[in-house]
Write an enzyme that holds these catalytic residues in place. Structure first.
Site, PDB file in Angstrom:
ATOM      1  N   ARG A  73       0.933  -0.962   0.026  1.00 23.07           N
ATOM      2  CA  ARG A  73       0.002   0.258  -0.058  1.00 23.07           C
ATOM      3  C   ARG A  73       0.810   1.375   0.217  1.00 23.07           C
ATOM      4  NH1 ARG A  73      -1.777   0.846   4.472  1.00 23.07           N
ATOM      5  NH2 ARG A  73      -1.033  -1.020   5.376  1.00 23.07           N
ATOM      6  N   TYR A 215      -1.279  -3.442  -6.624  1.00 27.53           N
ATOM      7  CA  TYR A 215      -0.832  -4.156  -5.558  1.00 27.53           C
ATOM      8  C   TYR A 215      -1.930  -4.275  -4.512  1.00 27.53           C
ATOM      9  CZ  TYR A 215       2.071  -7.263  -2.959  1.00 27.53           C
ATOM     10  OH  TYR A 215       2.861  -8.277  -2.318  1.00 27.53           O
ATOM     11  N   LYS A 224      -9.486  -2.738   1.729  1.00 28.92           N
ATOM     12  CA  LYS A 224      -9.373  -1.742   2.542  1.00 28.92           C
ATOM     13  C   LYS A 224     -10.161  -0.540   1.893  1.00 28.92           C
ATOM     14  CE  LYS A 224      -7.017  -4.118   5.123  1.00 28.92           C
ATOM     15  NZ  LYS A 224      -5.521  -4.263   5.230  1.00 28.92           N
ATOM     16  N   HIS A 244     -10.619  -2.980  11.171  1.00 26.89           N
ATOM     17  CA  HIS A 244      -9.458  -3.616  10.712  1.00 26.89           C
ATOM     18  C   HIS A 244      -9.313  -4.911  11.759  1.00 26.89           C
ATOM     19  CE1 HIS A 244      -4.850  -3.710   9.532  1.00 26.89           C
ATOM     20  NE2 HIS A 244      -5.713  -4.465   8.834  1.00 26.89           N
ATOM     21  N   SER A 266      -0.995  -3.600  10.484  1.00 31.40           N
ATOM     22  CA  SER A 266      -0.886  -4.354   9.219  1.00 31.40           C
ATOM     23  C   SER A 266       0.524  -5.161   9.464  1.00 31.40           C
ATOM     24  CB  SER A 266      -0.603  -3.542   7.904  1.00 31.40           C
ATOM     25  OG  SER A 266      -1.660  -2.927   7.602  1.00 31.40           O
ATOM     26  N   ALA A 267       0.515  -6.387   9.382  1.00 34.95           N
ATOM     27  CA  ALA A 267       1.489  -7.283   9.516  1.00 34.95           C
ATOM     28  C   ALA A 267       1.995  -7.396  10.840  1.00 34.95           C
ATOM     29  CB  ALA A 267       2.750  -6.998   8.707  1.00 34.95           C
ATOM     30  N   CYS A 268       1.046  -7.423  12.036  1.00 34.32           N
ATOM     31  CA  CYS A 268       1.384  -7.494  13.294  1.00 34.32           C
ATOM     32  C   CYS A 268       0.534  -8.772  13.901  1.00 34.32           C
ATOM     33  CB  CYS A 268       0.710  -6.288  14.137  1.00 34.32           C
ATOM     34  SG  CYS A 268       1.811  -4.744  13.496  1.00 34.32           S
ATOM     35  N   GLY A 269       0.113  -9.681  13.032  1.00 33.34           N
ATOM     36  CA  GLY A 269      -0.372 -11.028  13.655  1.00 33.34           C
ATOM     37  C   GLY A 269      -1.712 -11.389  13.769  1.00 33.34           C
ATOM     38  N   ASN A 272      -2.070 -14.846  11.646  1.00 29.67           N
ATOM     39  CA  ASN A 272      -1.834 -15.898  12.737  1.00 29.67           C
ATOM     40  C   ASN A 272      -2.496 -16.104  13.788  1.00 29.67           C
ATOM     41  OD1 ASN A 272       1.252 -17.065  12.081  1.00 29.67           O
ATOM     42  ND2 ASN A 272       1.087 -14.796  11.093  1.00 29.67           N
ATOM     43  N   ASP A 291      -9.039 -10.444   8.590  1.00 33.95           N
ATOM     44  CA  ASP A 291      -8.512  -8.968   8.599  1.00 33.95           C
ATOM     45  C   ASP A 291      -9.403  -7.883   8.658  1.00 33.95           C
ATOM     46  OD1 ASP A 291      -6.213  -7.253   7.452  1.00 33.95           O
ATOM     47  OD2 ASP A 291      -7.421  -6.799   5.837  1.00 33.95           O
ATOM     48  N   ARG A 387       2.757 -11.850  -0.659  1.00 31.40           N
ATOM     49  CA  ARG A 387       1.479 -12.111   0.015  1.00 31.40           C
ATOM     50  C   ARG A 387       0.884 -13.435  -0.929  1.00 31.40           C
ATOM     51  NH1 ARG A 387      -1.180  -8.777   4.140  1.00 31.40           N
ATOM     52  NH2 ARG A 387       0.332  -7.090   4.444  1.00 31.40           N
ATOM     53  N   ARG A 418       2.954  -3.999  17.784  1.00 29.73           N
ATOM     54  CA  ARG A 418       4.304  -4.660  18.113  1.00 29.73           C
ATOM     55  C   ARG A 418       4.992  -3.489  18.955  1.00 29.73           C
ATOM     56  NH1 ARG A 418       6.960  -7.914  14.033  1.00 29.73           N
ATOM     57  NH2 ARG A 418       5.380  -8.632  12.522  1.00 29.73           N
ATOM     58  N   GLY A 516       1.136 -20.069  18.641  1.00 26.69           N
ATOM     59  CA  GLY A 516       0.212 -21.175  19.282  1.00 26.69           C
ATOM     60  C   GLY A 516       0.062 -20.627  20.757  1.00 26.69           C
ATOM     61  N   GLU A 517       1.360 -20.040  21.302  1.00 32.90           N
ATOM     62  CA  GLU A 517       1.432 -20.145  22.678  1.00 32.90           C
ATOM     63  C   GLU A 517       0.408 -18.987  23.060  1.00 32.90           C
ATOM     64  OE1 GLU A 517       2.474 -22.414  24.417  1.00 32.90           O
ATOM     65  OE2 GLU A 517       4.604 -22.957  23.746  1.00 32.90           O
TER      66      GLU A 517
HETATM   67  P1  GTP Z   1      -2.091  -7.612   7.542  1.00 32.95           P
HETATM   68  O1  GTP Z   1      -2.305  -8.883   6.410  1.00 32.95           O
HETATM   69  O2  GTP Z   1      -0.848  -7.053   6.736  1.00 32.95           O
HETATM   70  O3  GTP Z   1      -2.948  -6.906   7.824  1.00 32.95           O
HETATM   71  O4  GTP Z   1      -1.289  -8.448   8.538  1.00 32.95           O
HETATM   72  P2  GTP Z   1      -1.610  -9.623   9.840  1.00 32.95           P
HETATM   73  O5  GTP Z   1      -2.134  -8.356  11.023  1.00 32.95           O
HETATM   74  O6  GTP Z   1      -2.692 -10.533   9.331  1.00 32.95           O
HETATM   75  O7  GTP Z   1      -0.300  -9.779  10.098  1.00 32.95           O
HETATM   76  P3  GTP Z   1       0.479 -11.753  10.169  1.00 32.95           P
HETATM   77  O8  GTP Z   1      -0.497 -12.565  11.005  1.00 32.95           O
HETATM   78  O9  GTP Z   1       0.226 -12.157   8.692  1.00 32.95           O
HETATM   79  O10 GTP Z   1       1.680 -11.732  10.785  1.00 32.95           O
HETATM   80  C1  GTP Z   1       2.822 -10.853  10.150  1.00 32.95           C
HETATM   81  C2  GTP Z   1       4.052 -11.182  10.541  1.00 32.95           C
HETATM   82  O11 GTP Z   1       3.972 -11.190  12.301  1.00 32.95           O
HETATM   83  C3  GTP Z   1       4.378 -12.606  10.064  1.00 32.95           C
HETATM   84  O12 GTP Z   1       5.835 -12.548   9.934  1.00 32.95           O
HETATM   85  C4  GTP Z   1       4.243 -13.444  11.204  1.00 32.95           C
HETATM   86  O13 GTP Z   1       5.169 -14.590  11.309  1.00 32.95           O
HETATM   87  C5  GTP Z   1       4.552 -12.360  12.605  1.00 32.95           C
HETATM   88  N1  GTP Z   1       3.794 -12.839  13.828  1.00 32.95           N
HETATM   89  C6  GTP Z   1       2.501 -13.165  13.839  1.00 32.95           C
HETATM   90  N2  GTP Z   1       2.160 -13.338  15.317  1.00 32.95           N
HETATM   91  C7  GTP Z   1       3.313 -13.432  15.929  1.00 32.95           C
HETATM   92  C8  GTP Z   1       3.777 -13.659  17.335  1.00 32.95           C
HETATM   93  O14 GTP Z   1       2.637 -14.120  18.017  1.00 32.95           O
HETATM   94  N3  GTP Z   1       4.676 -13.449  17.607  1.00 32.95           N
HETATM   95  C9  GTP Z   1       5.789 -13.020  16.747  1.00 32.95           C
HETATM   96  N4  GTP Z   1       7.119 -12.911  17.237  1.00 32.95           N
HETATM   97  N5  GTP Z   1       5.508 -12.863  15.129  1.00 32.95           N
HETATM   98  C10 GTP Z   1       4.301 -12.765  15.032  1.00 32.95           C
HETATM   99  C1  SPV Z   2      -2.787  -4.422   5.240  1.00 35.95           C
HETATM  100  O1  SPV Z   2      -2.010  -3.937   4.893  1.00 35.95           O
HETATM  101  O2  SPV Z   2      -3.206  -4.420   6.212  1.00 35.95           O
HETATM  102  C2  SPV Z   2      -3.239  -5.765   4.379  1.00 35.95           C
HETATM  103  C3  SPV Z   2      -2.864  -5.763   3.073  1.00 35.95           C
HETATM  104  O3  SPV Z   2      -4.077  -6.416   4.747  1.00 35.95           O
HETATM  105  S1  SPV Z   2      -3.548  -4.887   1.807  1.00 35.95           S
HETATM  106  O4  SPV Z   2      -4.800  -5.671   1.343  1.00 35.95           O
HETATM  107  O5  SPV Z   2      -2.515  -4.550   0.939  1.00 35.95           O
HETATM  108  O6  SPV Z   2      -3.981  -3.681   2.403  1.00 35.95           O
HETATM  109 MN    MN Z   3      -4.805  -5.689   6.940  1.00 34.76          MN
END
Ligand code: GTP
Ligand code: SPV
Ligand code: MN
Length: 609
Positions: A73, A215, A224, A244, A266-269, A272, A291, A387, A418, A516-517
């Site tokens: 983005r 993208y 979004k 979100h 974004s990308a904060c878990g 997962n 999401d 992705r 984070r 998982g923890e």
């Molecule tokens: P968007 O799709 O961008 O909104 O991201 P998201 O919030 O769904 O994040 P995602 O679960 O894809 O995790 C992003 C990154 O954080 C990955 O590289 C994961 O491996 C890492 N991550 C996720 N959960 C954990 C956790 O509990 N601990 C740690 N250390 N890293 C984590």
């Molecule tokens: C984010 O950045 O929070 C995502 C990926 O989920 S995107 O669809 O590119 O916004």
């Molecule tokens: Mn997202």
């Protein structure tokens, strides 16, 4: 069915007018059929844009590499173009709508020359659900069509629902690269220069105009742009929440289930957590969404959430059998990979997939790449924001309720980000309004999910919505408070928690193993909802007693004390930063209630020192 068969006169005229402006070679309706999907992918593979993966290993899968400038983005080119700048607020880019539309109309003029225009009728949310919203995206990117077919419900059925005069959110998209006579992309990902990219939202007229990027969130406009930026405006006007957030179902060993949502930047878990496999015996976690959550009160006074999406657009690097097996299985067939490494036998590979790269790869830049673990400066084979686009139904942990049109009742809401220091593993708000305060002060280290913000630095990302709120963020805080006040029964409001899986030691190691923890923390949240958890009141809110959460392997009692400590000095700095750098941005749009919570927090901390 083709465009001429469309019965909706307004939609037909809207398409014709945009075609007259953009001048495509032909117009194709995305009918949602798998035959059309396969045909599109075959064409893309033949034209050199995509690599068909090994059907014995990844059936129905393809890999794309984007242009190196178009990998995430672009927040600096994202606009909330309300009539008044004040309505976009201090956290959004703004341009006058008349001026922005003029600039973009000039860019759109002739922009589809040499390309095909696709019409994508899509539904966010189950077809026909009263909560769902319909959009129509016009795009000149076959990649976008294929992704939208996984991420949303696309096709003829949506047109049937629209009938002759139904309402849809109009979404324009172009990659912004017209072709001259005889010119071709030569298989290269088309996009425009950064200064010509625009991701624009017109909240008053509920329109989305995107130009120049192919993208993710820039181009798949249901996600979004519609389900968050435009939906926040609808939600404000109609009294609900567009967030979100992941949505998960947790079931105790006794068989009792609860639903939890969670907003992390974004990308904060989120993906997962939504798919986690609990490490604690007898507990089960299932996935409703990873999401986005739309939440409304049901007639029983409970807040209900739906996942408006139909697929996962998940971060690939770091996804392994250990960290997220469910995501790997979801993405093992019928999946589009973008910016990953491709092996010689046409399988995928990325950093953190759990095993070494087998032999020679083609990296996300289309170069040959051989792993060299002695070279600490080696560039990754997969882009950090690479992705997978995978159908939600393929996820082994998908919950039976995931498409229930009435949604799932929410017991708890998590906020997080984070934070290597200060923020404990978990704390809980005293009530809804205090929870809104916690959401409003969330901060997080910036990740690779956006291109133009500096990764690694900490920024405030209230409710994980900083890049996704379609109106003044101060008014959005007030809307959250108002939703609490409007609750039919305050007792039934979800409980609100602030979690942090990302604490680090002084040496930079994770203090908490995560993944998982994290089920241990979810268990405490569940038990708080049941009223059975052990807890203490602290200056920052309600927290587990030191023995309330069982320690995972490798976490010492000292670690646990650190994870659950109230770092008074750290929090006093936090308050200072919020007071000087965060809250003042909102001026008189900042709800007074939140300023009072900040004062109370500060005096609590000072009294405890
Ligand atoms: P968007 O799709 O961008 O909104 O991201 P998201 O919030 O769904 O994040 P995602 O679960 O894809 O995790 C992003 C990154 O954080 C990955 O590289 C994961 O491996 C890492 N991550 C996720 N959960 C954990 C956790 O509990 N601990 C740690 N250390 N890293 C984590
Ligand atoms: C984010 O950045 O929070 C995502 C990926 O989920 S995107 O669809 O590119 O916004
Ligand atoms: Mn997202």
């Amino acid at each position: 069915m083709n465009v001429n068969d469309i019965k909706h006169a307004g939609l037909k005229k809207w398409i014709e007018d945009f075609a007259a402006l953009t001048n495509p070679d032909e117009i194709i309706l995305a009918d949602g059929s798998s035959a059309q999907y396969d045909e599109l992918i075959d064409q893309q593979v033949a034209a050199g844009y995509a690599t068909r993966l090994n059907p014995a290993k990844k059936p129905g899968c393809v890999a794309y590499n984007s242009d190196p400038s178009d990998v995430a983005r672009v927040e600096k080119r994202t606009y909330i173009s309300s009539v008044k700048q004040e309505d976009a607020g201090p956290t959004n880019n703004w341009m006058d709508p008349t001026q922005l539309k003029k600039e973009m109309t000039d860019l759109y003029r002739g922009c589809m020359k040499g390309r095909t225009m696709y019409i994508i009728p899509f539904s966010m949310g189950p077809l026909g659900s009263p909560i769902s919203k319909i959009g129509v995206e016009i795009t000149d990117s076959a990649y976008v069509v294929a992704n939208m077919m996984i991420m949303t419900r696309v096709g003829v059925k949506v047109l049937e629902l629209l009938g002759t005069d139904g309402y849809y959110v109009p979404c324009y998209h172009s990659v912004g690269k017209p072709l001259a006579e005889g010119e071709s992309d030569n298989g290269k990902w088309p996009c425009a220069a950064m200064e010509h990219k625009y991701i624009s939202h017109f909240p008053e007229t509920r329109e989305i105009w995107s130009y120049g990027s192919g993208y993710g969130g820039n181009a798949l406009l249901g996600k979004k742009c519609l389900a968050l930026r435009i939906a926040t405006v609808l939600a404000r006007d109609e009294g609900w929440l567009a967030e979100h957030m992941l949505i998960l179902k947790i079931t105790s060993p006794e068989g009792k289930s609860r639903f939890v949502t969670g907003a992390f930047p974004s990308a904060c878990g989120k993906t997962n957590l939504a798919m986690l496999i609990p490490t604690i015996p007898g507990w089960k976690v299932e996935t409703v969404g990873d999401d986005i959550a739309w939440m409304k009160f049901g007639s029983d006074g409970q807040l209900y959430a739906i996942n408006p999406e139909a697929g996962f657009f998940g971060v690939a690097p770091g996804t392994s059998d250990d960290s997220n097996r469910n995501a790997l299985i979801a993405a093992s067939s019928n999946t589009i990979f973008t910016n990953v490494g491709v092996t010689e036998d046409k399988d995928i590979w990325w950093e953190g997939i759990g095993y070494d790269a087998p032999g020679k790869l083609i990296d996300w830049n289309d170069n040959e790449w051989v792993q060299d673990k002695t070279d600490k400066t080696q560039k990754p084979a997969a882009h950090p924001n690479a992705r997978f686009t995978a159908p939600a139904v393929q996820c082994p942990s998908i919950a039976a309720e995931w498409e229930d049109p009435k949604g799932v009742p929410v017991s708890a809401i998590l906020f997080g980000g984070r934070r290597p220091k200060t923020i404990p593993l978990v704390h809980q708000s005293h009530d809804w309004a205090h929870g809104v305060f916690l959401g409003s002060i969330v901060g997080s280290e910036v990740t690779a999910a956006a291109l133009d913000v500096k990764a690694g630095t900490i920024r405030r990302d209230p409710f994980a919505m900083l890049p996704f709120c379609g109106y003044n963020m101060g008014d959005y805080f007030q809307h959250w408070l108002d939703v609490g006040h409007a609750a039919p029964d305050a007792e039934k409001l979800p409980k609100i928690f602030y979690v942090n899986w990302f604490r680090k030691t002084a040496e930079g190691k994770w203090l908490w193993p995560g993944y998982g923890e994290n089920s241990r923390v979810l268990k405490w949240v569940f038990e708080r909802c049941e009223g059975t958890a052990k807890f203490v009141d602290t200056p920052i809110g309600i927290m587990p007693t030191i023995d309330a959460i069982d320690r995972p392997e490798g976490v010492t009692e000292e670690d646990m004390k650190e994870l659950l400590a109230v770092d008074l000095d750290g929090w006093i700095n936090e308050v200072e930063d919020i007071r000087t750098n965060h809250y003042p941005k909102f001026g008189n749009h900042l709800p007074k209630e939140l300023a009072v919570f900040l004062d109370t927090l500060e005096s609590n901390l000072k009294a405890a020192k």
